[in-house]
Motif scaffolding. Sequence first.
Motif, PDB file in Angstrom:
ATOM      1  N   GLU A 255      37.048  48.858  53.940  1.00 41.98           N
ATOM      2  CA  GLU A 255      36.776  48.635  52.223  1.00 41.98           C
ATOM      3  C   GLU A 255      36.541  49.727  51.421  1.00 41.98           C
ATOM      4  O   GLU A 255      37.017  50.224  50.447  1.00 41.98           O
ATOM      5  CB  GLU A 255      35.348  47.741  52.360  1.00 41.98           C
ATOM      6  N   LYS A 256      36.087  50.823  52.291  1.00 43.17           N
ATOM      7  CA  LYS A 256      35.628  52.248  51.555  1.00 43.17           C
ATOM      8  C   LYS A 256      36.801  52.782  51.321  1.00 43.17           C
ATOM      9  O   LYS A 256      37.112  53.470  50.332  1.00 43.17           O
ATOM     10  CB  LYS A 256      34.618  52.834  52.610  1.00 43.17           C
ATOM     11  N   ALA A 257      37.699  52.688  52.365  1.00 46.73           N
ATOM     12  CA  ALA A 257      39.042  53.563  52.176  1.00 46.73           C
ATOM     13  C   ALA A 257      39.717  52.914  51.228  1.00 46.73           C
ATOM     14  O   ALA A 257      40.519  53.697  50.506  1.00 46.73           O
ATOM     15  CB  ALA A 257      39.707  53.585  53.595  1.00 46.73           C
ATOM     16  N   ILE A 258      39.841  51.651  51.039  1.00 41.33           N
ATOM     17  CA  ILE A 258      40.775  50.966  49.984  1.00 41.33           C
ATOM     18  C   ILE A 258      40.354  51.320  48.675  1.00 41.33           C
ATOM     19  O   ILE A 258      40.783  51.708  47.600  1.00 41.33           O
ATOM     20  CB  ILE A 258      40.882  49.612  50.200  1.00 41.33           C
ATOM     21  N   ASN A 259      38.778  51.290  48.605  1.00 35.62           N
ATOM     22  CA  ASN A 259      38.142  51.654  47.463  1.00 35.62           C
ATOM     23  C   ASN A 259      38.577  53.088  46.937  1.00 35.62           C
ATOM     24  O   ASN A 259      38.903  53.386  45.751  1.00 35.62           O
ATOM     25  CB  ASN A 259      36.824  51.418  47.379  1.00 35.62           C
ATOM     26  N   ASP A 260      38.579  54.004  47.853  1.00 38.80           N
ATOM     27  CA  ASP A 260      38.897  55.477  47.543  1.00 38.80           C
ATOM     28  C   ASP A 260      40.308  55.400  47.075  1.00 38.80           C
ATOM     29  O   ASP A 260      40.643  56.171  46.213  1.00 38.80           O
ATOM     30  CB  ASP A 260      38.805  56.283  48.891  1.00 38.80           C
ATOM     31  N   GLN A 261      41.270  54.525  47.661  1.00 39.02           N
ATOM     32  CA  GLN A 261      42.733  54.494  47.229  1.00 39.02           C
ATOM     33  C   GLN A 261      42.895  54.082  45.928  1.00 39.02           C
ATOM     34  O   GLN A 261      43.569  54.502  44.930  1.00 39.02           O
ATOM     35  CB  GLN A 261      43.472  53.673  48.295  1.00 39.02           C
ATOM     36  N   ILE A 262      41.942  53.187  45.624  1.00 37.42           N
ATOM     37  CA  ILE A 262      42.078  52.419  44.261  1.00 37.42           C
ATOM     38  C   ILE A 262      41.689  53.445  43.155  1.00 37.42           C
ATOM     39  O   ILE A 262      42.060  53.717  42.176  1.00 37.42           O
ATOM     40  CB  ILE A 262      40.924  51.115  44.209  1.00 37.42           C
ATOM     41  N   THR A 263      40.679  54.450  43.395  1.00 43.39           N
ATOM     42  CA  THR A 263      40.217  55.592  42.558  1.00 43.39           C
ATOM     43  C   THR A 263      41.334  56.449  42.415  1.00 43.39           C
ATOM     44  O   THR A 263      41.721  57.104  41.566  1.00 43.39           O
ATOM     45  CB  THR A 263      39.004  56.218  43.289  1.00 43.39           C
ATOM     46  N   ALA A 264      41.982  56.653  43.730  1.00 39.15           N
ATOM     47  CA  ALA A 264      43.155  57.720  43.730  1.00 39.15           C
ATOM     48  C   ALA A 264      44.268  56.873  42.826  1.00 39.15           C
ATOM     49  O   ALA A 264      44.908  57.769  41.931  1.00 39.15           O
ATOM     50  CB  ALA A 264      43.650  57.848  45.024  1.00 39.15           C
TER      51      ALA A 264
ATOM     52  N   GLU B  50      48.430  48.923  37.673  1.00 36.48           N
ATOM     53  CA  GLU B  50      49.037  47.886  38.673  1.00 36.48           C
ATOM     54  C   GLU B  50      48.810  47.986  40.042  1.00 36.48           C
ATOM     55  O   GLU B  50      48.255  47.019  40.950  1.00 36.48           O
ATOM     56  CB  GLU B  50      50.361  47.499  38.492  1.00 36.48           C
ATOM     57  N   HIS B  51      49.084  49.223  40.699  1.00 34.27           N
ATOM     58  CA  HIS B  51      48.727  49.319  42.330  1.00 34.27           C
ATOM     59  C   HIS B  51      47.243  49.526  42.355  1.00 34.27           C
ATOM     60  O   HIS B  51      46.855  48.714  43.338  1.00 34.27           O
ATOM     61  CB  HIS B  51      49.341  50.706  42.716  1.00 34.27           C
ATOM     62  N   ALA B  52      46.527  49.966  41.521  1.00 34.48           N
ATOM     63  CA  ALA B  52      45.089  49.679  41.675  1.00 34.48           C
ATOM     64  C   ALA B  52      44.526  48.261  41.563  1.00 34.48           C
ATOM     65  O   ALA B  52      43.687  48.049  42.611  1.00 34.48           O
ATOM     66  CB  ALA B  52      44.501  50.740  40.628  1.00 34.48           C
ATOM     67  N   LEU B  53      45.182  47.606  40.553  1.00 33.65           N
ATOM     68  CA  LEU B  53      44.617  46.206  40.619  1.00 33.65           C
ATOM     69  C   LEU B  53      45.080  45.406  41.704  1.00 33.65           C
ATOM     70  O   LEU B  53      44.322  44.455  42.298  1.00 33.65           O
ATOM     71  CB  LEU B  53      45.318  45.589  39.102  1.00 33.65           C
ATOM     72  N   SER B  54      46.372  45.573  42.394  1.00 35.93           N
ATOM     73  CA  SER B  54      46.845  44.866  43.482  1.00 35.93           C
ATOM     74  C   SER B  54      45.848  45.317  44.597  1.00 35.93           C
ATOM     75  O   SER B  54      45.608  44.448  45.458  1.00 35.93           O
ATOM     76  CB  SER B  54      48.215  45.369  43.702  1.00 35.93           C
ATOM     77  N   MET B  55      45.454  46.414  44.792  1.00 38.13           N
ATOM     78  CA  MET B  55      44.452  46.836  45.986  1.00 38.13           C
ATOM     79  C   MET B  55      43.250  46.183  45.752  1.00 38.13           C
ATOM     80  O   MET B  55      42.789  45.656  46.717  1.00 38.13           O
ATOM     81  CB  MET B  55      44.539  48.254  46.138  1.00 38.13           C
ATOM     82  N   ALA B  56      42.845  46.036  44.560  1.00 37.95           N
ATOM     83  CA  ALA B  56      41.361  45.397  44.239  1.00 37.95           C
ATOM     84  C   ALA B  56      41.597  43.841  44.277  1.00 37.95           C
ATOM     85  O   ALA B  56      40.702  43.397  45.151  1.00 37.95           O
ATOM     86  CB  ALA B  56      41.192  45.560  42.768  1.00 37.95           C
TER      87      ALA B  56
ATOM     88  N   LYS C  23      40.368  39.164  48.246  1.00 37.28           N
ATOM     89  CA  LYS C  23      40.765  38.278  49.125  1.00 37.28           C
ATOM     90  C   LYS C  23      40.288  38.316  50.272  1.00 37.28           C
ATOM     91  O   LYS C  23      40.040  37.415  51.273  1.00 37.28           O
ATOM     92  CB  LYS C  23      42.296  38.225  48.987  1.00 37.28           C
ATOM     93  N   ARG C  24      39.947  39.598  50.817  1.00 35.75           N
ATOM     94  CA  ARG C  24      39.569  39.698  52.281  1.00 35.75           C
ATOM     95  C   ARG C  24      38.171  39.786  52.615  1.00 35.75           C
ATOM     96  O   ARG C  24      37.607  40.124  53.398  1.00 35.75           O
ATOM     97  CB  ARG C  24      40.234  41.004  52.857  1.00 35.75           C
ATOM     98  N   GLY C  25      37.399  39.456  51.425  1.00 35.86           N
ATOM     99  CA  GLY C  25      35.795  39.317  51.456  1.00 35.86           C
ATOM    100  C   GLY C  25      35.427  40.658  51.289  1.00 35.86           C
ATOM    101  O   GLY C  25      34.118  40.680  51.401  1.00 35.86           O
ATOM    102  N   GLY C  26      36.327  41.745  50.866  1.00 34.92           N
ATOM    103  CA  GLY C  26      35.608  43.181  50.335  1.00 34.92           C
ATOM    104  C   GLY C  26      35.002  42.955  48.921  1.00 34.92           C
ATOM    105  O   GLY C  26      35.421  42.124  48.090  1.00 34.92           O
ATOM    106  N   GLU C  27      34.282  44.041  48.717  1.00 34.23           N
ATOM    107  CA  GLU C  27      33.912  44.329  47.507  1.00 34.23           C
ATOM    108  C   GLU C  27      34.504  45.454  46.699  1.00 34.23           C
ATOM    109  O   GLU C  27      34.672  46.667  47.438  1.00 34.23           O
ATOM    110  CB  GLU C  27      32.103  44.539  47.579  1.00 34.23           C
TER     111      GLU C  27
END
Length: 160
Positions: free
Chosen positions: A7-16, A52-58, A63-67
Amino acid sequence: MISKKLEKAINDQITAELWSSQLYLQMSLFLKHEGWEGSAHWMGMQAGEEREHALSMANYLIKRGGEVKLAKIDEVPCGWDNLLEVFKAVYKHECHVSELIDELVDLASAEKDKATQDFLWGFVREQVEEEATASGIVDSLKRAGENNYIVVDRELGSRK
Ligand code: MG
């Protein structure tokens, strides 16, 4: 349910991804200022794609129950020597993003999260295209030479 680590790593990728979007928006505005209308258009679309990439990851995270936690976007560079230097910077940045995505796949694999690995393969493939496209534009500009950048700029303006 996704692990806290992922969850933390994907949030970091959203920021990237949002940082990439901001970088390309800055490039688009710089190019417009320099009179490269076609390239500015191309880069504006690129900025939209990164968002769009950021939104797709978000959406995936939710969907996976992450925040999703949107973080501060650091300042992006501004000002390049010429059109070729802008696209060289795009290529270099996309290679960096590819590394970030690869690291995410490694983490998803270490966490034994098959769904996240499957989700990320789409981005692995996307990066192959991003690198090839940016590298192709760099080659076109080199081949055209500074006096003929306008020809490449016109082509970039036709991106839909
Ligand atoms: Mg991206």
